[in-house]
Design a protein around this motif. Structure first.
Motif, PDB file in Angstrom:
ATOM      1  N   ALA A   1       0.851  -1.267   0.109  1.00  0.00           N
ATOM      2  CA  ALA A   1       0.029   0.012  -0.184  1.00  0.00           C
ATOM      3  C   ALA A   1       0.939   1.305   0.035  1.00  0.00           C
ATOM      4  O   ALA A   1       0.524   2.169  -0.789  1.00  0.00           O
ATOM      5  CB  ALA A   1      -1.001   0.042   1.146  1.00  0.00           C
ATOM      6  N   ARG A   2       2.093   1.189   0.796  1.00  0.00           N
ATOM      7  CA  ARG A   2       2.913   2.341   0.907  1.00  0.00           C
ATOM      8  C   ARG A   2       3.618   2.520  -0.469  1.00  0.00           C
ATOM      9  O   ARG A   2       3.920   3.635  -1.013  1.00  0.00           O
ATOM     10  CB  ARG A   2       3.755   2.234   2.029  1.00  0.00           C
ATOM     11  CG  ARG A   2       3.230   2.413   3.457  1.00  0.00           C
ATOM     12  CD  ARG A   2       4.196   2.355   4.340  1.00  0.00           C
ATOM     13  NE  ARG A   2       5.147   3.363   4.384  1.00  0.00           N
ATOM     14  CZ  ARG A   2       6.356   3.741   5.086  1.00  0.00           C
ATOM     15  NH1 ARG A   2       6.487   2.717   6.033  1.00  0.00           N
ATOM     16  NH2 ARG A   2       6.941   4.712   4.942  1.00  0.00           N
ATOM     17  N   ALA A   3       3.886   1.591  -1.235  1.00  0.00           N
ATOM     18  CA  ALA A   3       4.630   1.595  -2.430  1.00  0.00           C
ATOM     19  C   ALA A   3       3.521   2.297  -3.657  1.00  0.00           C
ATOM     20  O   ALA A   3       4.120   2.926  -4.419  1.00  0.00           O
ATOM     21  CB  ALA A   3       5.153   0.097  -2.816  1.00  0.00           C
ATOM     22  N   LEU A   4       2.430   1.634  -3.439  1.00  0.00           N
ATOM     23  CA  LEU A   4       1.679   2.101  -4.460  1.00  0.00           C
ATOM     24  C   LEU A   4       1.281   3.553  -4.326  1.00  0.00           C
ATOM     25  O   LEU A   4       0.948   4.452  -5.373  1.00  0.00           O
ATOM     26  CB  LEU A   4       0.095   1.463  -4.463  1.00  0.00           C
ATOM     27  CG  LEU A   4       0.400  -0.270  -4.849  1.00  0.00           C
ATOM     28  CD1 LEU A   4      -0.998  -0.925  -4.869  1.00  0.00           C
ATOM     29  CD2 LEU A   4       0.755  -0.149  -6.441  1.00  0.00           C
ATOM     30  N   GLU A   5       1.095   3.839  -2.988  1.00  0.00           N
ATOM     31  CA  GLU A   5       0.757   5.532  -2.713  1.00  0.00           C
ATOM     32  C   GLU A   5       2.120   6.091  -3.376  1.00  0.00           C
ATOM     33  O   GLU A   5       1.742   7.284  -3.970  1.00  0.00           O
ATOM     34  CB  GLU A   5       0.541   5.614  -1.206  1.00  0.00           C
ATOM     35  CG  GLU A   5       0.549   7.277  -0.869  1.00  0.00           C
ATOM     36  CD  GLU A   5       0.284   7.155   0.522  1.00  0.00           C
ATOM     37  OE1 GLU A   5      -0.225   8.286   1.157  1.00  0.00           O
ATOM     38  OE2 GLU A   5       0.331   6.208   1.356  1.00  0.00           O
TER      39      GLU A   5
ATOM     40  N   ASN B   1       1.891   6.602  -7.003  1.00  0.00           N
ATOM     41  CA  ASN B   1       1.084   7.659  -7.395  1.00  0.00           C
ATOM     42  C   ASN B   1       1.433   9.102  -7.276  1.00  0.00           C
ATOM     43  O   ASN B   1       0.993   9.906  -8.170  1.00  0.00           O
ATOM     44  CB  ASN B   1      -0.293   7.377  -6.752  1.00  0.00           C
ATOM     45  CG  ASN B   1      -1.228   6.206  -6.816  1.00  0.00           C
ATOM     46  OD1 ASN B   1      -0.992   5.540  -7.928  1.00  0.00           O
ATOM     47  ND2 ASN B   1      -1.986   5.655  -5.873  1.00  0.00           N
ATOM     48  N   TYR B   2       2.535   9.279  -6.315  1.00  0.00           N
ATOM     49  CA  TYR B   2       2.989  10.226  -6.451  1.00  0.00           C
ATOM     50  C   TYR B   2       4.408  10.712  -7.038  1.00  0.00           C
ATOM     51  O   TYR B   2       5.085  11.493  -7.068  1.00  0.00           O
ATOM     52  CB  TYR B   2       3.567  10.909  -4.950  1.00  0.00           C
ATOM     53  CG  TYR B   2       2.411  11.353  -3.924  1.00  0.00           C
ATOM     54  CD1 TYR B   2       1.731  12.329  -4.225  1.00  0.00           C
ATOM     55  CD2 TYR B   2       1.604  10.540  -3.270  1.00  0.00           C
ATOM     56  CE1 TYR B   2       0.776  12.877  -3.413  1.00  0.00           C
ATOM     57  CE2 TYR B   2       0.642  10.758  -2.509  1.00  0.00           C
ATOM     58  CZ  TYR B   2       0.194  12.281  -2.564  1.00  0.00           C
ATOM     59  OH  TYR B   2      -1.056  12.573  -1.859  1.00  0.00           O
ATOM     60  N   GLY B   3       4.712   9.654  -7.921  1.00  0.00           N
ATOM     61  CA  GLY B   3       5.747   9.655  -9.070  1.00  0.00           C
ATOM     62  C   GLY B   3       7.246   9.276  -8.359  1.00  0.00           C
ATOM     63  O   GLY B   3       8.225   9.517  -9.056  1.00  0.00           O
ATOM     64  N   VAL B   4       7.080   8.469  -7.161  1.00  0.00           N
ATOM     65  CA  VAL B   4       8.123   7.957  -6.624  1.00  0.00           C
ATOM     66  C   VAL B   4       8.206   6.418  -6.594  1.00  0.00           C
ATOM     67  O   VAL B   4       7.271   5.713  -6.192  1.00  0.00           O
ATOM     68  CB  VAL B   4       8.284   8.459  -5.013  1.00  0.00           C
ATOM     69  CG1 VAL B   4       9.584   7.780  -4.336  1.00  0.00           C
ATOM     70  CG2 VAL B   4       8.450  10.105  -4.939  1.00  0.00           C
ATOM     71  N   SER B   5       9.133   5.725  -7.310  1.00  0.00           N
ATOM     72  CA  SER B   5       9.091   4.395  -7.362  1.00  0.00           C
ATOM     73  C   SER B   5      10.470   3.687  -6.603  1.00  0.00           C
ATOM     74  O   SER B   5      11.391   4.478  -6.586  1.00  0.00           O
ATOM     75  CB  SER B   5       9.343   4.173  -8.799  1.00  0.00           C
ATOM     76  OG  SER B   5       9.326   2.807  -9.078  1.00  0.00           O
ATOM     77  N   ILE B   6      10.237   2.500  -6.266  1.00  0.00           N
ATOM     78  CA  ILE B   6      11.295   1.790  -5.439  1.00  0.00           C
ATOM     79  C   ILE B   6      11.849   0.742  -6.387  1.00  0.00           C
ATOM     80  O   ILE B   6      12.521  -0.104  -5.737  1.00  0.00           O
ATOM     81  CB  ILE B   6      10.643   1.378  -4.320  1.00  0.00           C
ATOM     82  CG1 ILE B   6       9.622   0.262  -4.249  1.00  0.00           C
ATOM     83  CG2 ILE B   6      10.488   2.353  -3.246  1.00  0.00           C
ATOM     84  CD1 ILE B   6       9.060  -0.352  -3.224  1.00  0.00           C
ATOM     85  N   LEU B   7      11.823   0.713  -7.629  1.00  0.00           N
ATOM     86  CA  LEU B   7      12.102  -0.538  -8.414  1.00  0.00           C
ATOM     87  C   LEU B   7      13.424  -0.107  -8.903  1.00  0.00           C
ATOM     88  O   LEU B   7      13.693  -0.333 -10.183  1.00  0.00           O
ATOM     89  CB  LEU B   7      11.110  -0.393  -9.775  1.00  0.00           C
ATOM     90  CG  LEU B   7       9.593  -0.775  -9.165  1.00  0.00           C
ATOM     91  CD1 LEU B   7       8.739  -0.888 -10.645  1.00  0.00           C
ATOM     92  CD2 LEU B   7       9.540  -2.220  -8.512  1.00  0.00           C
TER      93      LEU B   7
END
Length: 353
Positions: free
Chosen positions: A80-84, A87-93
């Protein structure tokens, strides 16, 4: 007798409220168009959504089965935190070096906001950024609309009005027919330069895009729909995109130029006499008034063409100046155009008139 009166009353009512009835039919047709579109999209996309949801649930069950040390609640909280954040343009990939708010990316964001494209892939994170976006857009969107309107009118004078006037005088074609041909040609050139060719370029530069997806992005962007599901320059690989800032800047310029050219095409089509007649079927204005207005415009065009031809003749034959002055005065007094006739004894192309 009664039936005849009823028919006559219905006929008079229809004639009196023709534009209102046409507008009502237009509203009904538009609502039906929305309903049909919604039904088709639902029929096409709903099975894909259900299949994707089932696949994600299966992957989640497999992950929890193979990693028993991870609890279901903690994994859902992390997702849920990763998806949120996404949505703000911040990815962890794995793209830690990518920044969504450097200067070039911010410039791309402002262009999408002011042109109302709004991809939604990058949005303000802080309360200050959200407040500034409101005030910045409140002033910037009207200024952008004014700028686009001025740019469109300036370009139309070069690519639409002057060519139409030139070919109208040269070929003696009807301006309405000539306008349709010109609008179709302009639409074809704009589609080729700003949709087809850029789509092939995006296919070469974006490793995950096929031609349909690139074509879809160009159309969605230039029509300012801006769904945001496809945004160029989001590939984290340096091998595919070695100059991400320059690439993003080029995309910003492409979107602005393409939007201006699309507006030129739309404005050209909007000014066609056929479109004017179609629009006025839904107004209270009488169609006869439109016809008289169109006639006056045609008369003014013919008058300007006659005066232009007369000016060319006067340069070659100064003896006709007195005749031109007399006929111009007559035109001003009568308030209508009249065919130009040469003075007696004047010479046109070496032949006495």
């Amino acid at each position: 007798m009664v039936r005849g009166c009823t028919r006559g009353a219905c006929r008079r009512f229809i004639d009196r409220h023709q534009s209102a009835l046409n507008f009502g039919l237009l509203v009904v047709a538009y609502i039906l168009y929305l309903i049909v579109g919604a039904g088709i999209f639902s029929a096409i996309e709903l099975p894909y959504e259900v299949a994707l949801r089932q696949k994600l649930k299966a992957d989640l069950r497999d992950f929890l089965r193979n990693n028993s040390c991870v609890s279901d609640a903690r994994l859902e909280k992390l997702l849920a935190r990763a998806l949120e954040a996404s949505n703000y343009g911040v990815s962890i990939l794995g793209n830690d070096t990518k920044r969504s708010w450097d200067f070039v990316s911010s410039l791309f964001f402002t262009s999408t906001v002011l042109t109302t494209t709004g991809y939604g892939h990058t949005v303000p994170l802080s309360d200050g950024g959200k407040a500034f976006c409101i005030f910045y857009s409140l002033l910037g969107i009207p200024v952008t609309l004014f700028f686009l309107s001025a740019a469109v009118q300036w370009i139309m004078s070069v690519v639409t009005r002057r060519p139409l006037s030139y070919f109208h005088r040269r070929w003696a074609m009807s301006k309405s027919h000539l306008g349709v041909i010109h609008a179709a040609f302009l639409a074809f050139i704009t589609t080729l330069i700003f949709v087809i060719i850029p789509a092939w370029i995006f296919v070469a530069l974006e490793e995950d895009w096929n031609f349909l997806e690139a074509l879809y992005f160009c159309f969605i962007s230039l029509t300012t729909i801006g769904l945001g599901d496809y945004v160029p320059g989001e590939t984290p690989s340096k091998d595919v995109n070695p100059h991400p800032h320059l690439y993003r800047l080029a995309i910003t310029v492409y979107l602005l130029l393409g939007l201006v050219c699309v507006l030129v095409v739309l404005e050209t089509c909007w000014e066609l006499p056929q479109m004017k007649r179609l629009r006025h079927r839904f107004y209270e204005e009488n169609l006869r008034e439109l016809d008289s207005e169109t006639t006056n415009i045609i008369d003014r065009d013919q008058l300007s063409d006659q005066l232009a031809d007369t000016a060319d003749h006067v340069i070659d034959h100064p003896a006709t100046i007195s005749s031109v002055s007399e006929q111009a005065a007559s035109i001003r007094q009568n308030g209508k155009s009249a065919p130009y006739t040469l003075a007696s004894g004047s010479v046109l192309n070496g032949k006495p008139r």
